[in-house]
Design an enzyme around this catalytic site. Structure first.
Site, mmCIF file in Angstrom:
data_model
loop_
_atom_site.group_PDB
_atom_site.id
_atom_site.type_symbol
_atom_site.label_atom_id
_atom_site.label_comp_id
_atom_site.label_asym_id
_atom_site.label_seq_id
_atom_site.Cartn_x
_atom_site.Cartn_y
_atom_site.Cartn_z
ATOM 1 N N ASP A 228 1.127 -69.210 -80.842
ATOM 2 C CA ASP A 228 0.461 -68.498 -81.924
ATOM 3 C C ASP A 228 -0.561 -67.585 -81.250
ATOM 4 O O ASP A 228 -0.952 -67.814 -80.093
ATOM 5 C CB ASP A 228 -0.193 -69.455 -82.929
HETATM 6 C C1 BGC Z 1 -1.103 -66.592 -87.374
HETATM 7 C C2 BGC Z 1 0.408 -66.426 -87.234
HETATM 8 C C3 BGC Z 1 0.731 -64.962 -87.081
HETATM 9 C C4 BGC Z 1 -0.025 -64.417 -85.877
HETATM 10 C C5 BGC Z 1 0.223 -62.951 -85.635
HETATM 11 C C6 BGC Z 1 -1.856 -65.907 -86.259
HETATM 12 O O1 BGC Z 1 -3.224 -65.938 -86.488
HETATM 13 O O2 BGC Z 1 -1.422 -67.969 -87.389
HETATM 14 O O3 BGC Z 1 1.057 -66.966 -88.342
HETATM 15 O O4 BGC Z 1 2.109 -64.793 -86.949
HETATM 16 O O5 BGC Z 1 -1.418 -64.589 -86.101
HETATM 17 O O6 BGC Z 1 -0.372 -62.171 -86.618
#
Ligand code: BGC
Length: 755
Positions: A228
């Site tokens: 993530d």
């Molecule tokens: C979120 C993800 C997301 C990623 C990219 C993160 O903060 O938890 O779900 O895909 O950011 O935006």
């Protein structure tokens, strides 16, 4: 040697390490000299959030269709429809040059408070897993990768970057991993995104058991694991732990550390090569299909409306709906004009077009007059003036439609909801409008359950419309006016009060840990096992027609590996066409470990014309009857009877059939020095070994405790049954020729020799 192996041989250490960290917020590193292209990943999950500039995380994204969010998708229970949505997402991804969409989210809705529940499907792992698999199949079928997220136990936003989810192995396997396992095995996502949080003390991004042993080795996941955004703390530990791609990049210091770790031998180059192999495989796969550069936004808008229609759940209807030619309609509520159609955070889409309920209703009601009043604002503030205006409008109308949406600040990625209630202004508004207008309909927009106690019995009808995407307004109008018969059912229980929810006393955790103390008993598994009332149960939803279930059938006996087919006839007994969601739950009569009272194991949605009957057949495989045994460390089955519950919701069970399963497993005996006499007797291999000795023990007890010829008393028998064998023998050590521990050990050897 294949192309990927050749490339790995040709790549320098620097090039290999560079590939494992993003080139920007959204892209991977290109290795021009070897023809390795960069790929582009974008959020997800219910539309594309592609920014023009790859280094920017916050920029407004390019217009894309905003489909209904996952909570609405799940309430359709329509896997084919969700696959169609995946197809459409893929078309938009091709048009915007996106190779991988960051979604779907298969996290379980452990508590309705989770701010990100709108992005997740269900409290049930089978429904979540099937929905996620369907979306992935649609996307990947058209050559665009999915990123199944957030692996795992990211079930709250509170302290999501650091908190440790403390989950026992069985709960993890049966609930939180299970939705991912179904999606990984069925749909083979190109990538899986690891969660920010820790799992039992270790960051998910460094969790070797989770990412390598379970996901890659046991489940056979062949894609790559992406972190993530910002979930990696130590690139070397994360590489060893199973994270193939760190995002976002670039991270020059971490790149240096990675190179050094391989040079010094701290990290085996084989681990790096394996990561590069996984990355290259997906990078080249993404180049195989080049889709159209355009798509038809109107077709996607229509599809978004179709999904919203099927996801809307009619919760209450005293007969007022569908509306019937009313000429003066009061339309009340901020969200009637400013639709609440998606949540905050990384999934926020810049919609191509946006319908609002007031205009969509106007299009469908012909000459009827719509009178609007705002009722409340998007702030959590009291304003009696707005209520007074709304009451006036409601009084003068034949029916009042109250559009109620949570303030956008209440539900978002990044934080949880403080409670399950509407705002005080909204509660007052509903109550005061209902006082003057007997025909009041409440249309709710939220991403998860809300409580309705103070006002539910004062209104005629309630419709849960979720965060229904850019075309959801039209879907609401379709259902209100009966253009479409509602067919959505709840993918999560709606409790009576926050205090009733299973995670309540363990949420949100403290001192860096959140203990999943409710174990397996999440959502309806808890309410059903405790026989507790809820506002609306899991699987529930009304229709404008009725369905009858008849001729249920299952075999009387079956083997676990063959599984079982459940069939039932469903008839539409009403006057309008409709769709019914048939649910199959399983109840185990007896097991060596505690099991939830009933668990969803299969479902199907059928479309029926008035008077039509269809036979629905739902297959149940090995896993429908198995449970994860923490001592065997695997899924096991046990001989015995099961109830097969065929129902229209978790509480509306129409037929119960009993069937007998034979387990084909031959499990090693779990008997050890601590096993009680009862456990010895229940284990067939143990019983064979212990029986002569047990007869002797009973005779001894009968003699010493004065039972004489009548033998041992029942109380004593029960008491010693629960004692470890050696402890019982110890009371009368002198009666045995050898030390009792030695006798027990010899007996254990005999048992375990049999395998
Ligand atoms: C979120 C993800 C997301 C990623 C990219 C993160 O903060 O938890 O779900 O895909 O950011 O935006």
């Amino acid at each position: 040697m294949n192309k990927i192996d050749t490339l790995i041989e040709q790549m320098t250490l620097e090039e290999k390490a560079a590939l494992c960290i993003g080139a920007s917020a959204w892209t991977t590193v290109e290795v021009e000299r070897l023809g390795i292209p960069s790929i582009w990943v974008s959020d997800g999950p219910h539309g594309l959030r592609k920014v023009e500039n790859e280094t920017d995380i916050t920029q407004k994204s390019m217009p894309a269709t905003c489909f209904p969010t996952a909570s609405c998708q799940a309430s359709t229970w329509n896997t084919a429809l969700i696959t169609k949505m995946g197809d459409a997402l893929a078309e938009e991804a091709h048009a915007l040059n996106v190779d991988v969409v960051l979604g779907p989210g298969a996290n379980i809705k452990r508590t309705p408070l989770c701010g990100r529940n709108f992005e997740y499907y269900s409290e049930d792992p089978v429904l979540s897993g099937e929905m996620a698999a369907s979306l992935i199949e649609g996307l990947q079928g058209k050559g665009v990768g999915a990123s199944l997220k957030h692996f795992v136990a990211n079930n709250q936003e509170y302290q999501r970057f650091s908190i440790s989810a403390e989950v026992d192995e069985r709960t993890l396997r049966e609930i939180y991993l299970r939705s991912f396992e179904i999606a990984v095995k069925k749909a083979k996502p190109w990538t899986v995104m690891c969660a920010y949080n820790k799992l039992n003390g270790d960051y998910c991004s460094e969790h070797h058991e989770l990412l390598v042993e379970i996901l890659k080795e046991e489940w056979g996941f062949e894609g790559f694991v992406v972190s993530d955004w910002g979930a990696v703390h130590d690139r070397v530990k994360a590489l060893k732990g199973g994270v193939d791609l760190e995002m976002p990049g670039p991270q020059p210091l971490r790149l240096k550390a990675l190179i050094q770790a391989v040079e010094t031998g701290e990290c085996d180059v084989k681990v790096l090569d394996e990561t590069v192999r996984r990355l290259l495989k997906i990078i080249f796969k993404s180049q195989e299909v080049s889709g159209n550069e355009t798509f038809d936004p109107d077709v996607h808008h229509k599809l978004a409306r179709e999904i919203a229609r099927e996801g809307i759940v009619l919760l209450k209807n005293d007969g007022l709906l569908p509306l019937n030619d009313q000429k003066r309609i009061a339309v009340i509520g901020h969200s009637a004009k400013v639709p609440y159609y998606q949540g905050g955070g990384s999934s926020h889409i810049n919609p191509i077009k946006l319908d609002n309920p007031l205009d969509e209703l106007q299009k469908l009601v012909g000459g009827a007059e719509l009178a609007f009043a705002q009722g409340y604002t998007d702030q959590d503030m009291l304003n009696q003036g707005l209520i007074d205006e709304a009451v006036k409008v409601a009084e003068d109308a034949e029916v009042a439609l109250l559009f109620i949406a949570l303030p956008s600040s209440k539900e978002s990625e990044g934080y949880d909801r403080p409670d399950l209630d509407l705002t005080q202004q909204q509660i007052n508004l509903i109550q005061e409008v209902a006082k003057v207008q007997a025909k009041t309909v409440v249309i709710l927009n939220s991403g998860s359950a809300i409580t309705m106690q103070p006002w539910l019995d004062k209104v005629s009808a309630v419709m849960q419309a979720w965060m229904m995407g850019q075309a959801g307004a039209g879907a609401i109008a379709d259902v209100l006016l009966g253009r479409v018969n509602p067919s959505g059912k709840l993918a999560e229980s709606f409790p009576l009060a926050l205090e009733d929810t299973p995670a309540h006393i363990n949420y949100p955790g403290e001192a860096g840990k959140v203990r999943y103390g409710e174990g397996l008993f999440v959502g309806y598994r808890y309410y059903e096992s405790k026989n507790m009332p809820v506002q609306f149960p899991f699987g529930y939803g009304l229709s404008y027609t009725n369905f009858e279930y008849s001729n249920p059938e299952v075999a009387e006996k079956f083997d676990d590996i063959d599984g079982l087919a459940v069939s039932v006839d469903v008839t539409n007994t009403g006057k309008v066409a409709g769709k019914e969601i048939v649910q199959v739950y399983v109840h185990d009569h007896q097991a060596t470990l505690t099991r939830p009272h009933k668990e969803l194991k299969g479902f199907a949605k059928v479309d029926l014309a008035p008077g039509e009957t269809k036979t629905v057949t739902i297959p149940l495989g090995f896993r429908a009857f198995a449970f994860f045994h923490p001592e065997h460390h695997t899924w096991i089955t046990e001989d015995g009877d099961f109830d097969i519950l065929i129902g229209a919701s978790s509480q509306d069970i129409r037929h119960v059939l009993t069937t007998t399963m034979t387990s084909t497993l031959r499990l090693p005996s779990l008997l050890d020095r601590e096993s009680t006499i009862k456990e010895w007797l229940l284990d067939p291999r143990g019983a064979a070994v212990i029986t002569p000795l047990f007869d002797q023990i009973q005779a001894q007890f009968a003699e010493t405790m004065g039972g004489g010829e009548e033998g041992i008393g029942l109380d004593v028998l029960v008491m010693i049954g629960d004692m470890p064998l050696a402890s019982v023998m110890m009371w009368n050590q002198s009666a045995f020729p050898k030390p009792v521990d030695q006798i027990v050990d010899e007996m254990l050897q005999l048992v375990h020799k049999q395998g």
